[in-house]
Design a protein around this motif. Sequence first.
Motif, PDB file in Angstrom:
ATOM      1  N   MET A  15      -3.018  64.546 -17.306  1.00 60.85           N
ATOM      2  CA  MET A  15      -3.344  63.952 -18.658  1.00 60.85           C
ATOM      3  C   MET A  15      -1.856  63.473 -19.461  1.00 60.85           C
ATOM      4  SD  MET A  15      -3.988  66.981 -21.302  1.00 60.85           S
ATOM      5  CE  MET A  15      -2.683  68.087 -21.803  1.00 60.85           C
ATOM      6  N   LYS A  16      -2.206  62.785 -20.453  1.00 57.70           N
ATOM      7  CA  LYS A  16      -0.928  62.326 -21.064  1.00 57.70           C
ATOM      8  C   LYS A  16      -0.716  63.137 -22.415  1.00 57.70           C
ATOM      9  CE  LYS A  16      -0.729  57.549 -20.004  1.00 57.70           C
ATOM     10  NZ  LYS A  16      -1.584  57.616 -18.618  1.00 57.70           N
ATOM     11  N   THR A  17       0.449  63.381 -22.515  1.00 55.00           N
ATOM     12  CA  THR A  17       0.876  64.154 -24.017  1.00 55.00           C
ATOM     13  C   THR A  17       2.240  63.644 -24.429  1.00 55.00           C
ATOM     14  OG1 THR A  17       1.407  66.447 -24.672  1.00 55.00           O
ATOM     15  CG2 THR A  17       2.143  65.846 -22.260  1.00 55.00           C
ATOM     16  N   LEU A  18       2.297  63.948 -25.643  1.00 57.13           N
ATOM     17  CA  LEU A  18       3.608  63.352 -26.399  1.00 57.13           C
ATOM     18  C   LEU A  18       4.696  64.591 -26.565  1.00 57.13           C
ATOM     19  CD1 LEU A  18       4.856  60.523 -27.298  1.00 57.13           C
ATOM     20  CD2 LEU A  18       4.148  61.510 -29.654  1.00 57.13           C
ATOM     21  N   ASN A  19       5.556  64.647 -25.882  1.00 61.04           N
ATOM     22  CA  ASN A  19       6.456  65.911 -25.787  1.00 61.04           C
ATOM     23  C   ASN A  19       8.172  65.511 -26.300  1.00 61.04           C
ATOM     24  OD1 ASN A  19       4.318  67.473 -24.997  1.00 61.04           O
ATOM     25  ND2 ASN A  19       5.428  67.812 -22.685  1.00 61.04           N
ATOM     26  N   TYR A  20       8.599  66.632 -26.559  1.00 64.33           N
ATOM     27  CA  TYR A  20      10.268  66.386 -26.667  1.00 64.33           C
ATOM     28  C   TYR A  20      10.750  67.744 -26.256  1.00 64.33           C
ATOM     29  CZ  TYR A  20       9.053  68.921 -31.134  1.00 64.33           C
ATOM     30  OH  TYR A  20       8.624  69.775 -31.983  1.00 64.33           O
ATOM     31  N   ASP A  21      11.949  67.470 -25.606  1.00 61.62           N
ATOM     32  CA  ASP A  21      12.860  68.558 -25.027  1.00 61.62           C
ATOM     33  C   ASP A  21      13.849  68.972 -25.513  1.00 61.62           C
ATOM     34  OD1 ASP A  21      13.945  66.430 -24.009  1.00 61.62           O
ATOM     35  OD2 ASP A  21      13.296  66.716 -21.863  1.00 61.62           O
ATOM     36  N   ARG A  22      14.159  68.375 -26.985  1.00 57.46           N
ATOM     37  CA  ARG A  22      15.284  68.712 -27.789  1.00 57.46           C
ATOM     38  C   ARG A  22      15.033  68.197 -29.015  1.00 57.46           C
ATOM     39  NH1 ARG A  22      16.739  63.616 -25.707  1.00 57.46           N
ATOM     40  NH2 ARG A  22      17.843  62.497 -27.050  1.00 57.46           N
ATOM     41  N   TYR A  23      15.484  68.953 -30.166  1.00 58.05           N
ATOM     42  CA  TYR A  23      15.283  68.479 -31.639  1.00 58.05           C
ATOM     43  C   TYR A  23      16.213  67.321 -31.844  1.00 58.05           C
ATOM     44  CZ  TYR A  23      13.651  73.359 -32.495  1.00 58.05           C
ATOM     45  OH  TYR A  23      12.897  74.476 -32.335  1.00 58.05           O
ATOM     46  N   GLY A  24      15.264  66.446 -32.726  1.00 59.29           N
ATOM     47  CA  GLY A  24      15.999  65.076 -32.847  1.00 59.29           C
ATOM     48  C   GLY A  24      15.075  64.270 -33.675  1.00 59.29           C
ATOM     49  N   ASP A  25      15.479  62.940 -33.889  1.00 61.85           N
ATOM     50  CA  ASP A  25      14.525  61.899 -34.554  1.00 61.85           C
ATOM     51  C   ASP A  25      13.469  61.505 -33.585  1.00 61.85           C
ATOM     52  OD1 ASP A  25      15.814  60.046 -32.900  1.00 61.85           O
ATOM     53  OD2 ASP A  25      17.027  59.418 -34.299  1.00 61.85           O
ATOM     54  N   SER A  26      12.690  60.441 -33.983  1.00 60.98           N
ATOM     55  CA  SER A  26      11.541  60.200 -33.324  1.00 60.98           C
ATOM     56  C   SER A  26      11.999  59.561 -31.718  1.00 60.98           C
ATOM     57  CB  SER A  26      10.816  59.139 -33.918  1.00 60.98           C
ATOM     58  OG  SER A  26      11.698  58.023 -33.967  1.00 60.98           O
ATOM     59  N   SER A  27      13.321  59.462 -31.634  1.00 66.03           N
ATOM     60  CA  SER A  27      13.689  58.724 -30.208  1.00 66.03           C
ATOM     61  C   SER A  27      13.682  59.900 -29.260  1.00 66.03           C
ATOM     62  CB  SER A  27      15.026  58.167 -30.213  1.00 66.03           C
ATOM     63  OG  SER A  27      16.003  59.137 -30.571  1.00 66.03           O
ATOM     64  N   VAL A  28      13.446  61.209 -29.407  1.00 63.26           N
ATOM     65  CA  VAL A  28      13.238  62.415 -28.590  1.00 63.26           C
ATOM     66  C   VAL A  28      12.132  62.482 -28.050  1.00 63.26           C
ATOM     67  CG1 VAL A  28      15.394  63.387 -29.535  1.00 63.26           C
ATOM     68  CG2 VAL A  28      12.964  64.058 -30.230  1.00 63.26           C
ATOM     69  N   LEU A  29      10.863  61.706 -28.655  1.00 59.62           N
ATOM     70  CA  LEU A  29       9.519  61.761 -28.117  1.00 59.62           C
ATOM     71  C   LEU A  29       9.243  60.941 -26.867  1.00 59.62           C
ATOM     72  CD1 LEU A  29       7.956  61.111 -31.622  1.00 59.62           C
ATOM     73  CD2 LEU A  29       8.099  63.565 -30.231  1.00 59.62           C
ATOM     74  N   LYS A  30       8.807  61.541 -26.041  1.00 54.45           N
ATOM     75  CA  LYS A  30       8.309  60.670 -24.779  1.00 54.45           C
ATOM     76  C   LYS A  30       6.861  61.001 -24.267  1.00 54.45           C
ATOM     77  CE  LYS A  30      10.865  63.771 -22.258  1.00 54.45           C
ATOM     78  NZ  LYS A  30      12.104  64.428 -21.133  1.00 54.45           N
ATOM     79  N   ILE A  31       6.128  59.991 -23.617  1.00 53.69           N
ATOM     80  CA  ILE A  31       4.983  60.059 -23.207  1.00 53.69           C
ATOM     81  C   ILE A  31       4.992  60.878 -21.716  1.00 53.69           C
ATOM     82  CG2 ILE A  31       2.836  59.077 -22.471  1.00 53.69           C
ATOM     83  CD1 ILE A  31       2.926  57.179 -24.759  1.00 53.69           C
ATOM     84  N   CYS A  32       4.309  62.031 -21.454  1.00 52.96           N
ATOM     85  CA  CYS A  32       4.536  62.727 -20.255  1.00 52.96           C
ATOM     86  C   CYS A  32       3.056  62.820 -19.597  1.00 52.96           C
ATOM     87  CB  CYS A  32       5.108  64.062 -20.362  1.00 52.96           C
ATOM     88  SG  CYS A  32       6.725  64.232 -21.211  1.00 52.96           S
ATOM     89  N   GLU A  33       3.347  63.124 -18.434  1.00 49.99           N
ATOM     90  CA  GLU A  33       1.875  63.303 -17.522  1.00 49.99           C
ATOM     91  C   GLU A  33       1.953  64.780 -17.308  1.00 49.99           C
ATOM     92  OE1 GLU A  33      -1.601  62.279 -16.186  1.00 49.99           O
ATOM     93  OE2 GLU A  33      -0.098  60.883 -16.904  1.00 49.99           O
ATOM     94  N   VAL A  34       1.041  65.718 -17.516  1.00 48.98           N
ATOM     95  CA  VAL A  34       0.924  67.002 -17.216  1.00 48.98           C
ATOM     96  C   VAL A  34      -0.613  67.520 -17.035  1.00 48.98           C
ATOM     97  CG1 VAL A  34       2.681  68.053 -19.085  1.00 48.98           C
ATOM     98  CG2 VAL A  34       0.272  67.555 -19.684  1.00 48.98           C
ATOM     99  N   ALA A  35      -0.680  68.668 -16.541  1.00 51.85           N
ATOM    100  CA  ALA A  35      -2.014  69.057 -16.293  1.00 51.85           C
ATOM    101  C   ALA A  35      -3.060  69.381 -17.254  1.00 51.85           C
ATOM    102  CB  ALA A  35      -1.980  70.445 -15.013  1.00 51.85           C
ATOM    103  N   ILE A  36      -4.257  68.909 -17.047  1.00 51.47           N
ATOM    104  CA  ILE A  36      -5.275  69.182 -17.974  1.00 51.47           C
ATOM    105  C   ILE A  36      -5.435  70.856 -18.249  1.00 51.47           C
ATOM    106  CG2 ILE A  36      -7.829  69.160 -18.814  1.00 51.47           C
ATOM    107  CD1 ILE A  36      -8.052  66.562 -17.359  1.00 51.47           C
ATOM    108  N   PRO A  37      -5.384  71.477 -19.591  1.00 47.02           N
ATOM    109  CA  PRO A  37      -5.274  72.841 -19.727  1.00 47.02           C
ATOM    110  C   PRO A  37      -6.596  73.486 -19.324  1.00 47.02           C
ATOM    111  CG  PRO A  37      -5.326  71.963 -21.930  1.00 47.02           C
ATOM    112  CD  PRO A  37      -4.984  70.845 -20.843  1.00 47.02           C
ATOM    113  N   ILE A  38      -6.623  74.738 -18.988  1.00 46.41           N
ATOM    114  CA  ILE A  38      -7.892  75.450 -18.617  1.00 46.41           C
ATOM    115  C   ILE A  38      -8.270  76.563 -19.766  1.00 46.41           C
ATOM    116  CG2 ILE A  38      -9.032  76.907 -16.803  1.00 46.41           C
ATOM    117  CD1 ILE A  38      -6.952  75.653 -14.871  1.00 46.41           C
TER     118      ILE A  38
END
Length: 314
Positions: free
Chosen positions: A1-24
Amino acid sequence: MKTLNYDRYGDSSVLKICEVAIPIPKKNEVLIKINSVAINPLDWKIRNGMLKIITGNHFPKNIGCEFSGIVEKMGEEINENLIGKKVFGFADNPMKNGVLSEYICSTLNCIQEVPSTLSLEEASAVSVCGLAALQSLKTIAQAQSGQSILIHGCTGGIGLFSIQLANKMGLNIYGVCSTKGVEISKEYGCHVVIDYNKENILNIKQKFDIILDLSSKLTYSNAKNMMNPSSIYIDPNATPEVMLKSFFINLVSSKKCKVLLTKFNKEFLNELTTFLKNGLKVKIFKTYSFENSIIAYKETEQNGSIGKTIIKLF
Ligand SMILES: NC(=O)c1ccc[n+]([C@@H]2O[C@H](COP(=O)([O-])OP(=O)(O)OC[C@H]3O[C@@H](n4cnc5c(N)ncnc54)[C@H](OP(=O)(O)O)[C@@H]3O)[C@@H](O)[C@H]2O)c1
């Protein structure tokens, strides 16, 4: 599934759409297919690292505090059949885990069935600001019919809910916003609207029983001149500095300074739902697709919203 993540603090440019597993879902959780997520200032305060002391340095983090969706699966400890139900609610712990994903897991404490008075999109935009408005007026100010309130920043997420709730409580409502929000403030029930582009609120002679400073631009020191000896000023900026400052103010002054720390629980969600069933309206300002969610954050942070901006996933 798609999710909107960030891997460091910052403005909106740190956001990225990622693919991860559907949670159980765990035994006491349901799996929800997310329909919409509403944007809140808290989202970018967390993402900017303003609350780093609480949110820590574990990445990646998801963004988003409130949502609506449809229940797709249930953990084995859940007794009633909720599959297919439309629900709305808040992130269990937004400081740890956001909700802007195609699916999330949630306990029943954080969700409520969508009342028939609301669409799924509207329902995504009520939990955070609705609870904040309700608790500001009822729990903190203990507002009484006939009192006067100044809502400084009356057209944002909390503002429009506060106007409506204050009306139901029989208050005299003064609101402050920019020119673009004057008409809607009146439409939602504000009795007197002050356009901050045209008039300086500090020049008015009126005193208020309650001052709700949703813009963070007024401050307690400025508000004091507009307060009676027993008035209450409410600050929603719940930082450690603001809490410490309010503690000392309240030791020496009868004009109280209270900090809003919204409680996200089922009891308040039930109470809010009753108001929603009785006609509390939700103003959706703009709707973005999930693919445009980074733009949605950038634009909302820069330009603000009249009511709520949402991201719609399906
Ligand atoms: N502590 C808690 O539990 C809690 C919970 C929820 C939210 N909050 C906080 O509460 C605050 C308000 O939230 P919100 O969702 O309502 O924010 P929002 O949607 O961004 O609304 C902000 C409001 O402030 C107005 N404003 C901006 N500049 C102003 C100025 N110079 N003078 C007067 N008004 C001005 C805006 O009007 P214009 O657009 O017309 O300028 C708008 O009406 C945020 O800081 C949020 O983080 C705290």
